[in-house]
Design a protein around this motif. Structure first.
Motif, PDB file in Angstrom:
ATOM      1  N   GLY A 201      23.495 -35.971 -52.460  1.00  0.00           N
ATOM      2  CA  GLY A 201      23.450 -36.506 -51.220  1.00  0.00           C
ATOM      3  C   GLY A 201      22.915 -35.846 -50.090  1.00  0.00           C
ATOM      4  N   GLN A 202      22.468 -36.731 -48.972  1.00  0.00           N
ATOM      5  CA  GLN A 202      21.751 -35.812 -47.952  1.00  0.00           C
ATOM      6  C   GLN A 202      22.791 -35.354 -47.113  1.00  0.00           C
ATOM      7  OE1 GLN A 202      18.625 -35.512 -47.597  1.00  0.00           O
ATOM      8  NE2 GLN A 202      18.131 -36.768 -49.277  1.00  0.00           N
ATOM      9  N   THR A 203      22.526 -34.444 -45.988  1.00  0.00           N
ATOM     10  CA  THR A 203      23.335 -33.805 -45.165  1.00  0.00           C
ATOM     11  C   THR A 203      24.262 -34.679 -44.432  1.00  0.00           C
ATOM     12  OG1 THR A 203      21.658 -32.176 -44.632  1.00  0.00           O
ATOM     13  CG2 THR A 203      23.573 -32.242 -43.118  1.00  0.00           C
ATOM     14  N   PHE A 516      26.620 -40.159 -56.618  1.00  0.00           N
ATOM     15  CA  PHE A 516      25.531 -40.376 -55.615  1.00  0.00           C
ATOM     16  C   PHE A 516      26.193 -40.541 -54.272  1.00  0.00           C
ATOM     17  CE2 PHE A 516      23.711 -41.094 -59.878  1.00  0.00           C
ATOM     18  CZ  PHE A 516      22.674 -40.255 -59.841  1.00  0.00           C
ATOM     19  N   GLY A 517      25.819 -39.907 -53.493  1.00  0.00           N
ATOM     20  CA  GLY A 517      26.218 -40.343 -51.915  1.00  0.00           C
ATOM     21  C   GLY A 517      25.075 -40.693 -51.237  1.00  0.00           C
ATOM     22  N   GLN A 518      25.089 -40.902 -50.008  1.00  0.00           N
ATOM     23  CA  GLN A 518      24.104 -41.562 -49.193  1.00  0.00           C
ATOM     24  C   GLN A 518      22.873 -40.683 -49.012  1.00  0.00           C
ATOM     25  OE1 GLN A 518      23.636 -44.741 -47.791  1.00  0.00           O
ATOM     26  NE2 GLN A 518      25.617 -45.544 -48.551  1.00  0.00           N
ATOM     27  N   GLY A 519      21.724 -41.212 -48.745  1.00  0.00           N
ATOM     28  CA  GLY A 519      20.430 -40.688 -48.648  1.00  0.00           C
ATOM     29  C   GLY A 519      19.321 -40.878 -49.689  1.00  0.00           C
ATOM     30  N   PHE A 520      19.358 -41.736 -50.486  1.00  0.00           N
ATOM     31  CA  PHE A 520      18.334 -41.704 -51.628  1.00  0.00           C
ATOM     32  C   PHE A 520      18.028 -43.382 -51.989  1.00  0.00           C
ATOM     33  CE2 PHE A 520      21.200 -38.173 -53.346  1.00  0.00           C
ATOM     34  CZ  PHE A 520      20.439 -37.219 -52.743  1.00  0.00           C
ATOM     35  N   GLY A 523      11.991 -43.125 -50.851  1.00  0.00           N
ATOM     36  CA  GLY A 523      11.257 -41.901 -51.447  1.00  0.00           C
ATOM     37  C   GLY A 523      11.053 -41.558 -52.862  1.00  0.00           C
ATOM     38  N   ALA A 524      11.136 -40.330 -53.081  1.00  0.00           N
ATOM     39  CA  ALA A 524      10.975 -39.849 -54.361  1.00  0.00           C
ATOM     40  C   ALA A 524      12.175 -40.000 -55.053  1.00  0.00           C
ATOM     41  CB  ALA A 524      10.384 -38.505 -54.498  1.00  0.00           C
ATOM     42  N   ASP A 525      13.394 -39.870 -54.377  1.00  0.00           N
ATOM     43  CA  ASP A 525      14.773 -39.832 -55.008  1.00  0.00           C
ATOM     44  C   ASP A 525      15.121 -41.310 -55.394  1.00  0.00           C
ATOM     45  OD1 ASP A 525      15.097 -37.086 -54.724  1.00  0.00           O
ATOM     46  OD2 ASP A 525      15.655 -37.423 -52.692  1.00  0.00           O
ATOM     47  N   ARG A 526      14.423 -42.270 -54.991  1.00  0.00           N
ATOM     48  CA  ARG A 526      14.882 -43.559 -55.244  1.00  0.00           C
ATOM     49  C   ARG A 526      14.799 -44.063 -56.555  1.00  0.00           C
ATOM     50  NH1 ARG A 526      14.477 -49.075 -52.357  1.00  0.00           N
ATOM     51  NH2 ARG A 526      14.379 -50.638 -54.160  1.00  0.00           N
ATOM     52  N   GLU A 527      13.626 -43.664 -57.329  1.00  0.00           N
ATOM     53  CA  GLU A 527      13.523 -43.932 -58.648  1.00  0.00           C
ATOM     54  C   GLU A 527      14.337 -43.575 -59.448  1.00  0.00           C
ATOM     55  OE1 GLU A 527       9.836 -43.807 -61.898  1.00  0.00           O
ATOM     56  OE2 GLU A 527       9.502 -43.127 -59.965  1.00  0.00           O
ATOM     57  N   TYR A 528      14.809 -42.136 -59.359  1.00  0.00           N
ATOM     58  CA  TYR A 528      15.903 -41.471 -60.156  1.00  0.00           C
ATOM     59  C   TYR A 528      17.150 -42.172 -60.188  1.00  0.00           C
ATOM     60  CZ  TYR A 528      18.600 -38.155 -62.676  1.00  0.00           C
ATOM     61  OH  TYR A 528      19.328 -37.393 -63.345  1.00  0.00           O
ATOM     62  N   VAL A 529      17.590 -42.357 -58.938  1.00  0.00           N
ATOM     63  CA  VAL A 529      18.849 -43.115 -58.610  1.00  0.00           C
ATOM     64  C   VAL A 529      18.999 -44.466 -59.407  1.00  0.00           C
ATOM     65  CG1 VAL A 529      20.715 -43.866 -56.853  1.00  0.00           C
ATOM     66  CG2 VAL A 529      19.258 -41.811 -56.754  1.00  0.00           C
ATOM     67  N   GLY A 537      23.395 -51.948 -59.992  1.00  0.00           N
ATOM     68  CA  GLY A 537      24.161 -50.858 -59.714  1.00  0.00           C
ATOM     69  C   GLY A 537      23.284 -50.270 -58.469  1.00  0.00           C
ATOM     70  N   PHE A 538      21.997 -50.173 -58.468  1.00  0.00           N
ATOM     71  CA  PHE A 538      21.193 -49.625 -57.214  1.00  0.00           C
ATOM     72  C   PHE A 538      21.182 -50.577 -56.019  1.00  0.00           C
ATOM     73  CE2 PHE A 538      17.350 -48.697 -54.817  1.00  0.00           C
ATOM     74  CZ  PHE A 538      17.595 -47.693 -54.614  1.00  0.00           C
ATOM     75  N   ALA A 539      21.396 -51.766 -56.174  1.00  0.00           N
ATOM     76  CA  ALA A 539      21.425 -52.864 -55.459  1.00  0.00           C
ATOM     77  C   ALA A 539      22.695 -52.552 -54.763  1.00  0.00           C
ATOM     78  CB  ALA A 539      21.284 -54.281 -55.843  1.00  0.00           C
ATOM     79  N   ARG A 540      23.938 -52.512 -55.274  1.00  0.00           N
ATOM     80  CA  ARG A 540      25.305 -51.891 -54.541  1.00  0.00           C
ATOM     81  C   ARG A 540      25.098 -50.779 -53.754  1.00  0.00           C
ATOM     82  NH1 ARG A 540      30.042 -54.103 -58.616  1.00  0.00           N
ATOM     83  NH2 ARG A 540      29.366 -56.265 -58.902  1.00  0.00           N
ATOM     84  N   TYR A 541      24.533 -49.658 -54.478  1.00  0.00           N
ATOM     85  CA  TYR A 541      24.339 -48.434 -53.736  1.00  0.00           C
ATOM     86  C   TYR A 541      23.639 -48.574 -52.418  1.00  0.00           C
ATOM     87  CZ  TYR A 541      22.546 -43.863 -52.866  1.00  0.00           C
ATOM     88  OH  TYR A 541      21.953 -42.588 -52.100  1.00  0.00           O
TER      89      TYR A 541
END
Length: 593
Positions: A201-203, A516-520, A523-529, A537-541
């Motif tokens: 997760g981001q800061t 997974f917390g917020q912040g992805f 960018g480049a992290d989106r594809e992995y999440v 699941g990503f739509a819910r995220y």
């Protein structure tokens, strides 16, 4: 058609299958599979908070002439309301002028949603959970769907060891149970193996707060040790979400409130005596020792440090036993400098035929040492001081690790006082080396380990930028090796990190639990999440609320700690914001025994 008796038997079972909860809020619609279902929301439930809510339904299935009663726990999402009249072009033209139409607007709305199965449970004749299972066929349309409540969830997990409620469901506020067992044998209530966990997760996304709550859940197992490696001092100072008055959290208060009270040993690197030759030579290098001897430039300094490290590793006493660094004396320094002088002739170009130690470079090193001997001895003694054992003040690092593995202690080891511009890779290298040695020695002695190691700010040590230096590359490699090596000995890991795309892929592949917390979302992290959570699941995220605005930290959880899951569906969890909330949700773990 089925025989009348068979139809009556199935009908009888179906009539007793409804869970003892409130009135249904939906019915199964169409189409459906064995893991995802379409539901039509009933009119009486249209004003409920349904997004991310948990629901249950029951079905009976026939196999080999026997009827099996199953209960499915699902998470509701993808809610869509449609009105066929408002979609008709002619009616829309009327609405444009008159607004809402009596008996058509609102009254004719149809609300549908999607259910994702979290887990399916086989029930006995009395409705008690027997074991986890799966659906063999999609549920029939018209099957009633009921809202889950705390009692329903407790019935589903009451046979599971290590249940710990680490948060709530954001849709309905129900406590979310996780399975936080120790890593010992399954017959003793453990996982049977070490579990590797990653919290991303981001800061300001609440990573450290959730990690501390999970630590409290693991610490509720009295025969489990915990080592927290704390580069920035957040755990050591017990300060979480500093500046956010909406969060009231203390790891020490949590651990002190456990039924099996656990005390926390908080240490800094000044409180432990290091032991490895590599750590000693790195301290000398940072103090300018090798530069003062004439080894100019980062590469030459490191070559000299590696040479000295090799010499120190080979030092033995009169009995042939290896001498620890802390036993070095003032008489050792001139002898080691002479060897470094010979080494200088090797790594620097010298005239052909010159023997090591007879060239100009060797003479230059010895001359520099002679001129600056007092200061160099002080640097030597200052570095040695970090290795000296002082009763009641400084204990060997391996002894601290032994307390975690053997005595099941909880230790927080903080780097925060180092005050160095560069990431202190050598400190983590030293910890990892001692950890592996102690684990191996314990295994050789017939003792099993049962511990969790938490590494905060793991991206500092396992990100791609770590490869920019030799120490960083070694740290990253040691971490990857440690996960593969320590897991089979009963030592698990928890990584807290801000990045995904540049995090070591070898480590990522070893993680069974990913949070997974917020912040992805970009960018480049989106594809992995998205790959980990799946499209749905990503739509819910992406629909999770921003913690910076709400003060509530929400996560998606996957892996074997999801107590209600048997199908790998990601679980949405909203962390508690105070110690009191967490304690109230877990009366079986906190309070007097």
């Amino acid at each position: 058609m089925r025989p009348l008796r068979e139809r009556q038997e199935a009908s009888s079972l179906r009539s007793t299958a409804a869970p003892l909860v409130a009135a249904p809020i939906a019915v199964i619609g169409s189409p459906n599979s064995t893991t995802h279902f379409t539901v039509d929301i009933l009119e009486t439930a249209r004003d409920r908070a349904l997004d991310h809510a948990w629901v249950v339904f029951e079905v009976t299935e026939r196999f080999n002439g026997k009827m099996y009663r199953k209960r499915a726990l699902c998470q509701l999402g993808g809610i869509i309301t449609r009105n066929r009249w408002h979609e008709d072009p002619v009616i829309r033209a009327v609405i444009k002028h008159q607004g809402a139409l009596p008996a058509l607007s609102g009254e004719s709305d149809l609300t549908a949603a999607q259910l994702s199965a979290l887990g399916v449970f086989l029930l006995d004749d009395q409705g008690r959970v027997v074991r986890r299972t799966t659906l063999s066929t999609p549920p029939p349309s018209g099957t009633p769907v009921y809202p889950a409540d705390a009692a329903t969830l407790q019935d589903l997990v009451h046979t599971e060891p290590g249940i710990f409620y680490a948060g709530q469901s954001p849709g309905d506020g129900l406590p979310v149970p996780l399975t936080l067992r120790h890593f010992g044998p399954t017959e003793q209530g453990g996982f049977g193996e070490a579990v590797m966990i990653g919290i991303f997760g981001q800061t300001r996304s609440g990573k450290s707060i959730l990690a501390a709550q999970l630590l409290a859940g693991f610490a509720a197992n009295p025969h489990m040790g915990i080592l927290v490696i704390d580069p920035q001092g957040e755990f050591g100072r017990d300060r979480f979400a500093a500046g956010d008055h909406r969060v009231d959290f203390s790891i020490r208060r949590l651990l002190a409130g456990l039924r099996h009270r656990r005390d926390v040993i908080t240490l800094t690197t000044d409180d432990v005596a290091m032991e490895g030759a590599e750590a000693f030579t790195e301290l000398l290098r940072r103090a300018g020792f090798f530069d003062s001897l004439g080894f100019k430039g980062a590469n030459k300094e490191r070559e000299a440090a590696e040479r000295l490290s090799g010499l120190l590793t080979d030092l033995t006493d009169a009995g042939g036993r290896r001498r620890p660094i802390r036993d070095l004396t003032a008489a050792d320094l001139p002898l080691l400098v002479k060897d470094l002088a010979r080494f200088a002739d090797v790594i620097y170009a010298t005239r052909p035929g010159t023997m090591p130690g007879e060239g100009q470079r060797a003479a230059d090193v010895l001359a520099r040492y002679s001129l600056d001997e007092t200061r160099l001895r002080r640097l030597w003694d200052d570095a040695l001081q970090r290795f000296r054992v002082e009763p009641g003040k400084r204990q060997p690092l391996s002894q601290v690790i032994q307390q975690v593995l053997t005595d099941r202690a909880i230790v927080i080891l903080s780097f925060a006082q180092e005050n160095v511009a560069d990431t202190p890779y050598f400190l983590l290298n030293e910890i990892l080396t001692r950890l592996r040695q102690v684990i191996h020695r314990s295994f050789q002695d017939g003792r099993t380990s049962n511990a969790l190691v938490l590494l905060d700010e793991a991206h500092l040590f396992a990100g791609e930028h770590a490869d920019d230096t030799g120490d960083g590359a070694r740290t990253r490699s040691l971490l990857a090796q440690s996960i593969r090596m320590t897991g089979k000995y009963g030592v698990g890991w928890m990584f807290i990190t801000q990045t995904l795309h540049d995090f070591d892929k070898t480590i990522l592949r070893q993680l069974q639990v990913k949070i997974f917390g917020q912040g992805f979302k970009l960018g480049a992290d989106r594809e992995y999440v998205e790959t980990e959570l799946g499209k749905e699941g990503f739509a819910r995220y992406c629909s999770l609320p921003d913690p910076k605005r709400t003060g509530r930290y929400t996560f998606m959880v996957t892996g074997p700690i999801v107590a209600l899951g048997s199908l790998g569906t990601p679980l949405v969890l909203q962390g508690f914001r105070s110690v009191d909330d967490l304690m109230r949700a877990n009366p079986h773990c906190f309070g007097s025994s």
